[in-house]
Design an enzyme around this catalytic site. Structure first.
Site, PDB file in Angstrom:
ATOM      1  N   GLU A 128       0.839  -1.205   0.000  1.00  0.00           N
ATOM      2  CA  GLU A 128       0.000   0.000   0.000  1.00  0.00           C
ATOM      3  C   GLU A 128       0.872   1.253   0.000  1.00  0.00           C
ATOM      4  OE1 GLU A 128      -2.340  -0.313   3.565  1.00  0.00           O
ATOM      5  OE2 GLU A 128      -3.170  -2.268   3.019  1.00  0.00           O
ATOM      6  N   LYS A 130       2.358   4.555   1.101  1.00  0.00           N
ATOM      7  CA  LYS A 130       2.351   5.161   2.421  1.00  0.00           C
ATOM      8  C   LYS A 130       2.095   6.661   2.248  1.00  0.00           C
ATOM      9  CE  LYS A 130       5.008   5.509   6.638  1.00  0.00           C
ATOM     10  NZ  LYS A 130       4.827   6.970   6.687  1.00  0.00           N
ATOM     11  N   ASP A 132       1.674  10.462   3.108  1.00  0.00           N
ATOM     12  CA  ASP A 132       2.295  11.334   4.097  1.00  0.00           C
ATOM     13  C   ASP A 132       1.223  12.259   4.663  1.00  0.00           C
ATOM     14  OD1 ASP A 132       4.271  12.322   5.629  1.00  0.00           O
ATOM     15  OD2 ASP A 132       5.230  13.506   4.047  1.00  0.00           O
ATOM     16  N   TYR A 251      -7.406   2.146   5.504  1.00  0.00           N
ATOM     17  CA  TYR A 251      -6.519   1.015   5.209  1.00  0.00           C
ATOM     18  C   TYR A 251      -6.456  -0.049   6.297  1.00  0.00           C
ATOM     19  CZ  TYR A 251      -3.421   4.046   7.929  1.00  0.00           C
ATOM     20  OH  TYR A 251      -2.887   4.862   8.892  1.00  0.00           O
ATOM     21  N   LYS A 339      10.613   3.011   3.340  1.00  0.00           N
ATOM     22  CA  LYS A 339      10.645   4.466   3.121  1.00  0.00           C
ATOM     23  C   LYS A 339      11.569   4.828   1.963  1.00  0.00           C
ATOM     24  CE  LYS A 339       8.542   6.560   6.820  1.00  0.00           C
ATOM     25  NZ  LYS A 339       9.364   7.108   7.868  1.00  0.00           N
ATOM     26  N   CYS A 433      13.134  47.959   1.642  1.00  0.00           N
ATOM     27  CA  CYS A 433      12.480  47.027   0.726  1.00  0.00           C
ATOM     28  C   CYS A 433      13.183  47.049  -0.635  1.00  0.00           C
ATOM     29  CB  CYS A 433      11.017  47.419   0.569  1.00  0.00           C
ATOM     30  SG  CYS A 433      10.158  46.493  -0.706  1.00  0.00           S
ATOM     31  N   CYS A 436      10.505  48.748  -3.224  1.00  0.00           N
ATOM     32  CA  CYS A 436      10.065  50.147  -3.180  1.00  0.00           C
ATOM     33  C   CYS A 436      10.972  51.062  -2.365  1.00  0.00           C
ATOM     34  CB  CYS A 436       8.638  50.235  -2.648  1.00  0.00           C
ATOM     35  SG  CYS A 436       8.540  49.976  -0.870  1.00  0.00           S
ATOM     36  N   CYS A 451       7.966  44.836   4.520  1.00  0.00           N
ATOM     37  CA  CYS A 451       8.083  46.183   3.985  1.00  0.00           C
ATOM     38  C   CYS A 451       6.853  46.959   4.454  1.00  0.00           C
ATOM     39  CB  CYS A 451       8.118  46.120   2.464  1.00  0.00           C
ATOM     40  SG  CYS A 451       7.650  47.680   1.689  1.00  0.00           S
ATOM     41  N   CYS A 456       4.142  50.308  -2.051  1.00  0.00           N
ATOM     42  CA  CYS A 456       5.047  49.252  -2.526  1.00  0.00           C
ATOM     43  C   CYS A 456       4.393  48.470  -3.678  1.00  0.00           C
ATOM     44  CB  CYS A 456       5.372  48.298  -1.384  1.00  0.00           C
ATOM     45  SG  CYS A 456       6.487  46.968  -1.855  1.00  0.00           S
TER      46      CYS A 456
HETATM   47 ZN   LIG Z   1       8.193  47.605  -0.521  1.00  0.00          ZN
END
Ligand SMILES: [Zn+2]
Length: 693
Positions: A128, A130, A132, A251, A339, A433, A436, A451, A456
């Protein structure tokens, strides 16, 4: 008995309504199965909605028709304060792992030795995928779903029934009158008691959608689908879980009564017959070589699946052999998890750049020598945030191990420090930033640097949409789609530009007629007189929500006084802490902010000043209210805003200091708490009368 019947006579549904409700439940469950489990609906969404609507109406008319397994009960449960513990009927053991072919073969040899059968015998194994995700347990009594729980420590888990009810591929009732049209299948009796186990997971697309949604709201994103699924399953508010579209593969079976299952493969058949979703990739293999062949072949195929698979669970098929082998140190001796190794590669970091997201979050990204990981060439890996870089001590020029798991963008696992030659450069988070130029800020206790620029470009869509949204300037007709169009056409560069739009400009946009254009213009014009708290909130100052905006407006009275307030003056305002005060002060000294403020003033944006009624004169002066259940005429936000406007406070939990609990439909634990504490409970209607609505 006669008395009791008479007493409830009014609510007693007629036979035809009862029959109709039963038929609707079955019908909806059937279509649910076709849609969510088989992934091949046989009716349209509209028809499905019509059936559901009809059932809801019937149940509303005759509340006695509501059964715990009704499809209407998948959502609507009240948030909980905490989860109850659930004792598993039989412990949920964990599996031993195999990380190589040798380890897998050794496990099988050992099992054969213990069973005293030659290894050459072609024993049957069920392989089967596995998944996650997160293991859960579902208990059904007489076919009805009664309790859902997490695995926990294997003996005790958390009761997450309300959340698991929202997972559409989990059947609420195993008793059914409908059969699959095109399939003839082996029939199984409905067990009187059964505990089914499965893995709850999120598909990649849903994972991406949730993360996009969270990053737009400025909330931290989930690292991978598994974390997102776990976080969703363990939500105290089931309505959040219901929006996450979780899925589940069944399962295994823990304790069961009323049916005997002789093998794992038969168990899976039974689960399918009871309408659980089982993984379509499951194979019955004969002999160890074909098991190994499946593991190898599936490794290539799993990359194309819509969910994460990190291995293959190999189970000896025969129940008799399983029992003979038993378990040791909390793992069964008849099953193992093979695994797959995570897909890793080694490469060199050429540079670290910073990306600015829609909410202003700065994310450092490693630019690497292109390298192949798990069949894909990658040249960028996320470094998440400043703390992550410090923790892993990642520098520009470093040789690093990167890893790609499932759908997630690659990440740097570790630095190969032996390869350093001293020329590596440490990364500094920029104080401005990169998009900007405005200041960046990292609030205490937060991992994210942001920022704070009001103009911006990276955040423009988000900022303008926020500016126009309800609760802010509330500009009708200016929604996300129009904002996007305005940005693409280059018509707005900051929120103030909205007030300089002309009819011609709006009409030049796609799908924009004269009527909608003038509606939008009128709404924009009207917003110039929005109350001051709404304008303050609309500016999108970090940490200034609607509540704080209200407090600030009341304290300072005008926008100019607020703009000129020092950090100390801001800190002195009740409910405004030092972090918020600093954030406000920094916001107003930015050049961009000053420019936008000037444009707003010139455009004639003149918020109404605030005068708050004296506490004792206000209708709800000093009163504490709590809302619970569903209100019919107001949203929860509107109701709470109304309370605040009238001098009261709305809180989320009931205590003995609460003056009134307003109970709407389906009120739950808070109502019980109010009764317990003797707090006065009023209906929505009484509340509206009280506030003169
Ligand atoms: Zn910015």
């Amino acid at each position: 008995m006669a008395e009791a019947t008479k007493l409830f006579n009014q609510a007693e549904p007629p036979d035809d309504a009862r029959r109709r409700a039963e038929w609707l439940r079955q019908e909806i469950n059937k279509h649910n199965y076709y849609y969510y489990v088989l992934d091949s609906p046989i009716i349209s969404d509209a028809e499905y909605d019509r059936l559901l609507r009809e059932l809801m109406d019937l149940e509303q008319k005759y509340p006695r028709l509501v059964t715990p397994d009704s499809p209407t009960q998948r959502v609507g449960a009240e948030p909980q304060a905490q989860f109850r513990t659930h004792d598993h009927t039989e412990p949920m053991l964990s599996l031993a792992n195999a990380f190589s072919e040798e380890e897998l073969r050794a496990f099988i040899s050992r099992a054969c030795r213990m069973l005293k059968i030659p290894e050459t015998e072609q024993l049957e194994y069920v392989c089967e995928p596995k998944i996650d995700g997160l293991a859960v347990s579902l208990t059904y009594v007489d076919g009805i779903f009664t309790v859902g729980a997490t695995r926990g420590d294997g003996y005790k888990g958390e009761d997450i029934t309300a959340n698991l009810r929202t997972v559409k591929s989990i059947p609420l009732n195993l008793n059914r009158t409908w059969e699959l049209a095109e399939k003839s299948e082996r029939k199984f009796p409905i067990p009187t008691f059964i505990e089914v186990r499965g893995e709850v997971f999120l598909e990649h697309e849903e994972f991406r959608r949730i993360n996009e949604d969270r990053s737009e709201k400025g909330e931290p994103t989930f690292a991978n689908p598994r974390n997102a699924a776990a976080g969703s399953v363990r939500q105290l508010d089931p309505s959040v879980t219901s929006r996450r579209n979780l899925d589940m593969f069944a399962y295994a079976v823990g304790y069961v009564e009323g049916v005997t299952l002789d093998s794992q493969y038969e168990l899976l058949e039974a689960l399918r017959f009871w309408r659980f979703k089982t993984n379509p990739e499951i194979r019955l293999c004969s002999g160890v070589d074909s098991v190994w062949e499946f593991c190898r072949e599936f490794d290539a195929r799993r990359q194309a699946l819509t969910y994460d698979v990190d291995g293959v669970v190999v189970k000896i098929n025969s129940r008799r052999y399983q029992e003979a082998l038993g378990s040791v140190s909390r793992s069964p001796r008849w099953a193992i998890a093979y695994k797959y190794a995570p897909t890793q590669a080694i490469t060199i970091i050429r540079d670290i750049v910073v990306q600015v997201g829609r909410t202003g979050a700065l994310t450092p990204v490693a630019i690497m020598e292109p390298v192949e990981v798990g069949g894909v060439i990658v040249s960028r890996a996320t470094l998440h945030n400043e703390d992550e870089i410090k923790r892993k001590d990642v520098r520009i020029g470093d040789t690093v191990v990167i890893q790609r798991a499932g759908e997630v963008i690659p990440e740097v696992v570790e630095v190969v420090k032996d390869k350093r030659d001293g020329d590596e450069v440490e990364f500094q988070m920029p104080s401005n930033c990169p998009v900007c130029g405005a200041d960046t800020e990292r609030a205490p206790g937060e991992a994210v640097t942001r920022c704070i620029g009001i103009a911006c470009p990276a955040q423009l869509a988000q900022r303008i949409y926020h500016f126009a949204s309800r609760g802010a300037m509330d500009i009708e007709h200016v929604g996300p789609a129009l904002v996007e169009q305005l940005l693409n056409a280059g018509l707005v560069h900051d929120p103030a530009d909205l007030y300089y739009l002309t009819l011609d400009q709006l009409m030049s946009l796609d799908r924009m007629g004269e009527k909608s254009a003038s509606n939008a213009l009128a709404a924009i014009e009207q917003s110039k007189e929005a109350p001051l708290p709404r304008l303050i909130y609309a500016l999108g100052i970090r940490h200034v929500g609607e509540r704080t905006a209200q407090v600030l407006a009341e304290h300072f009275g005008t926008l100019d006084k607020l703009r000129n307030a020092t950090e100390e003056e801001l800190s002195a305002v009740m409910d405004v802490g030092p972090v918020v005060a600093a954030s406000i002060a920094r916001f107003f000294v930015q050049e961009e902010t000053k420019m936008v403020m000037e444009k707003l003033r010139k455009a004639g944006v003149k918020p109404k000043e605030v005068t708050r009624p004296a506490k004792e004169e206000a209708v709800l002066g000093g009163k504490k209210l709590v809302f619970t259940g569903e209100l019919q005429t107001l949203t929860r936000d509107e109701a709470e805003a109304l309370v605040h406007e009238l001098g009261g406070t709305a809180s989320s939990s009931v205590s003995k200091n609460t003056d009134f609990v307003v109970a709407g439909e389906r009120a739950g634990s808070k109502l019980a708490k109010a009764n317990e504490l003797g707090v006065k409970v009023i209906t929505e209607e009484e509340f509206l009368r009280m506030v003169g609505k």
